[in-house]
Design a protein around this motif. Structure first.
Motif: not given
Length: 71
Positions: A5-11, A14-20, A26-29, A39-44
């Motif tokens: 899961i990734y999320e956008t980080i531009d303050p 609005p935050v947008r989450r998506f799955e890849v 592979e290196k994180p996007l 974007v940053r990878r979300v750790i869940i």
């Protein structure tokens, strides 16, 4: 292949989450493939594994000597 899961980080937006789906190697996007935003990878939390009941051998971290098993 795991799904991350990734999320956008531009303050300012609005935050947008998506799955890849990505391989472990592979290196994180760094950018959202659709919008180009940073974007940053979300750790869940993952799934925990619970084993109930007895085991066939000594448990990990058991105390004492197991010499009597090899005698």
């Amino acid at each position: 292949m795991p799904t991350y899961i990734y999320e956008t980080i531009d303050p300012t937006r609005p935050v947008r989450r998506f799955e890849v789906k990505q391989a472990f190697a592979e290196k994180p996007l760094l950018l959202d493939p659709d919008t180009g935003e940073l974007v940053r990878r979300v750790i869940i939390g993952g799934y925990g594994i619970v084993v109930r009941g007895g085991s066939a051998g000594p448990s990990v971290g058991s105390c004492g000597s197991h010499d009597e098993l090899s005698a």
